[in-house]
Design an enzyme around this catalytic site. Structure first.
Site, PDB file in Angstrom:
ATOM      1  N   PHE A 187      -5.374   7.439   1.466  1.00  0.00           N
ATOM      2  CA  PHE A 187      -5.847   6.050   1.541  1.00  0.00           C
ATOM      3  C   PHE A 187      -6.115   5.693   2.995  1.00  0.00           C
ATOM      4  CE2 PHE A 187      -3.517   6.276  -2.405  1.00  0.00           C
ATOM      5  CZ  PHE A 187      -4.319   5.568  -3.294  1.00  0.00           C
ATOM      6  N   GLU A 188      -7.197   4.938   3.223  1.00  0.00           N
ATOM      7  CA  GLU A 188      -7.707   4.843   4.581  1.00  0.00           C
ATOM      8  C   GLU A 188      -6.770   4.179   5.580  1.00  0.00           C
ATOM      9  OE1 GLU A 188     -11.180   2.180   5.005  1.00  0.00           O
ATOM     10  OE2 GLU A 188     -10.928   1.926   2.863  1.00  0.00           O
ATOM     11  N   PHE A 189      -5.864   3.322   5.136  1.00  0.00           N
ATOM     12  CA  PHE A 189      -5.006   2.659   6.123  1.00  0.00           C
ATOM     13  C   PHE A 189      -3.754   3.454   6.460  1.00  0.00           C
ATOM     14  CE2 PHE A 189      -8.051  -0.496   5.205  1.00  0.00           C
ATOM     15  CZ  PHE A 189      -8.286  -1.034   6.461  1.00  0.00           C
TER      16      PHE A 189
END
Lengths: 331, 255
Positions: free
Chosen positions: B51-53
């Protein structure tokens, strides 16, 4: 458009202007002059905004969606008299409130939407009506790396994103032929912020900050900010920070203001501490579908409350306690 | 096999079946989250959702509501930040990227930015790239998940937010994107599309149960060739549906 001072061939240029000039030596001068004294920086949201945010500033806010957003600082900013702001929009809930307040003229946008609940009606109205005068496109990676370039104190960072897309065309990036490999590479201009706002899990009174869970782009953005406002779920003793310096993401000398804000991300979530207030958030998403209902929401939940304590009182202890996560259950 | 399922449930199952055990997958908001969770509970227990964060390798017990929320790093192997995730993608570690969009064209270019020809005065302002452009640029194989209709499957996207094959063979590399990357599959409410190697244009590979070729072509706004050996996608199994309804999305957010 600036003249090409380089002998490296420019392959493509984004058409949009830089919303914030790149001034790497000015940033060094600023940081040289910034106090490194270990002084108590605790204050209220209102004091932090009053002292450190000025009309016309370029502002950045961390994190994303409804996760660890500095909502108490955001509400204080909305209630303040500053105007004509520019912003790196990589948020959702706080961006909606700020855009709805009409304080923003220009946005470097990556994503402003409601994730599972769809598009942001606030952004739609502001852009489609021309209320926001300038929208410059970037990707999330690009904005984060722009902060990183600023954090590194260099004018740009090369990356392999945005190439061949309209996201590039409507940005202020440039692409060059790499002098080492001959490949085309995208240059992302450093993004220095006049003001950054970050909500953290804990800080001491000097501004040493620790974050539980994903760190998003807090580390990079903190280092890219001339002035940095921190809100913290908890102000802890300096000793507690010094016992675990490996957990400290933001050291005190970058920080200008430290605000204690329990439930400072409400109605958003805080890793290991509390869940998102789904009922309130759904109500917000629904309200923002019309301009009138949005302003009603703003009156009720932002303008009509003098400070964060008043907000927490309005939400109610019982409701807030129900959102808390048992420590044993924390992710 | 069941015939009693919603179109969204079929979409999730089809996306899930494309997630390989032991692979890395960049997961965006919505259907990909449910698909990744389903894949972990069925054929791909060691799928690494990214997940990008910052969440890497989460065990997806509860449905995330945002790509940075706590559920994206529940019992994960790491919780870092966005630069780390994007740099990991840029170094070549992420195999699959799952994306949605408002429009897609025959070359797999995706639009999540504006509807209408004028960027400064859009008919509809959409959220923007978010991490989508990064995923489309840096992951090896891009899988788009879409509702299938003529307004979405267009000859030319109004705005190319996230590059597919741009305008044909070699265009990605000429633009400077990493070699060997690009669109791989499009999973829709009507079937599954792939891309012709020679032309880089989309083609129909498989139909969803009960769907005809004519139906797909009628709902596609560009010329869509049909594979010689057209497949039919198996419907969701009882086990898949049970997991989706009882464990993965008990609140029915995606039904």
């Amino acid at each position: 458009m600036s003249s090409n001072k380089s002998s490296v061939p420019i392959v493509a240029r984004g058409e949009a202007p830089l919303l914030q000039p790149i001034d790497i030596d000015g940033m060094r001068d600023h940081f040289r002059a910034k106090s490194k004294a270990l002084v108590d920086k605790r204050m209220t949201e209102e004091q932090a905004i009053e002292r450190f945010v000025h009309s016309g500033d370029y502002l950045g806010i961390e994190l994303y969606g409804t996760v660890r957003c500095p909502m108490s600082l955001t509400r204080a900013l909305v209630r303040s008299s500053v105007e004509g702001l520019r912003m790196a929009g990589q948020g959702v809930h706080e961006a909606d409130l700020l855009i709805a307040s009409g304080k923003f003229e220009a946005i470097d946008v990556t994503y402003i939407g409601q994730e599972v609940y769809g598009v942001s009606s606030v952004l739609r109205r502001a852009v489609e009506s021309g209320q926001i005068k300038r929208v410059v496109e970037w990707s999330n990676g690009a904005i984060s790396w722009r902060f990183k370039a600023a954090a590194m104190g260099v004018p740009f960072i090369p990356a392999r994103v945005m190439l061949g897309s309209d996201t590039f065309k409507y940005s202020a990036a440039q692409a060059i032929q790499c002098p080492f490999t001959g490949q085309t590479i995208c240059l992302l201009p450093a993004l220095f912020l006049d003001v950054g706002m970050i909500h953290v899990s804990r800080a001491d009174k000097y501004g040493n900050c620790q974050i539980d869970g994903v760190s998003g782009f807090a580390g990079e953005m903190a280092r890219a900010s001339k002035r940095l406002l921190i809100s913290a779920e908890q102000i802890v003793d300096e000793d507690q920070i010094r016992e675990r310096p490996d957990r400290t993401l933001i050291p005190y000398y970058m920080v200008d203001a430290v605000v204690e804000a329990p439930f400072g991300s409400w109605p958003g979530e805080m890793a290991g501490a509390y869940e998102r207030d789904e009922e309130h958030y759904r109500m917000f998403v629904k309200a923002t579908k019309s301009a009138e209902a949005t302003q009603d929401y703003m009156r009720q939940w932002v303008y009509g409350l003098p400070d964060h304590a008043a907000l927490l009182e309005k939400v109610g202890t019982q409701r807030l306690e129900a959102l808390r996560i048992d420590r044993g259950d924390a992710s | 096999m069941s015939t009693d399922y919603k179109p969204s449930e079929l979409l999730i199952c089809l996306a899930s079946r494309l997630m390989e055990d032991g692979s890395t997958a960049f997961i965006g908001t919505g259907v990909p989250m449910l698909a990744a969770s389903l894949a972990q509970k069925t054929h791909a227990p060691s799928l690494v959702p990214v997940f990008e964060f910052g969440g890497t390798g989460a065990q997806l017990d509860k449905l995330p509501l945002a790509v940075g929320d706590m559920r994206t790093f529940h019992r994960a192997v790491a919780a870092s930040g966005i630069c780390d995730i994007m740099e990991t993608s840029q170094r070549g570690f992420i195999e699959y990227g799952f994306l949605g969009g408002a429009q897609i064209d025959p070359y797999g270019n995706l639009n999540t930015t504006v509807i209408g020809p004028d960027h400064a005065h859009p008919k509809v302002r959409l959220p923007g790239s978010g991490g989508a452009n990064d995923v489309a640029s840096l992951c090896w194989r891009i899988i788009a998940i879409m509702r299938h209709d003529k307004h979405r499957f267009v000859e030319r996207v109004d705005f190319n937010t996230s590059p597919g094959y741009i305008d044909g063979p070699g265009a990605r590399e000429r633009a400077g994107l990493p070699r060997g990357t690009g669109p791989y599959r499009v999973v829709t409410s009507l079937g599954v599309m792939g891309y012709d190697e020679a032309t880089c244009r989309m083609k129909l590979l498989a139909l969803n149960p009960g769907v005809t070729v004519e139906q797909v072509l009628d709902n596609t706004g560009f010329d869509l060739p049909v594979a010689d050996e057209l497949q039919v996608n198996p419907p969701p199994t009882d086990h898949e549906l049970q997991l989706l309804r009882e464990q993965i999305d008990p609140d029915g957010l995606y039904r």
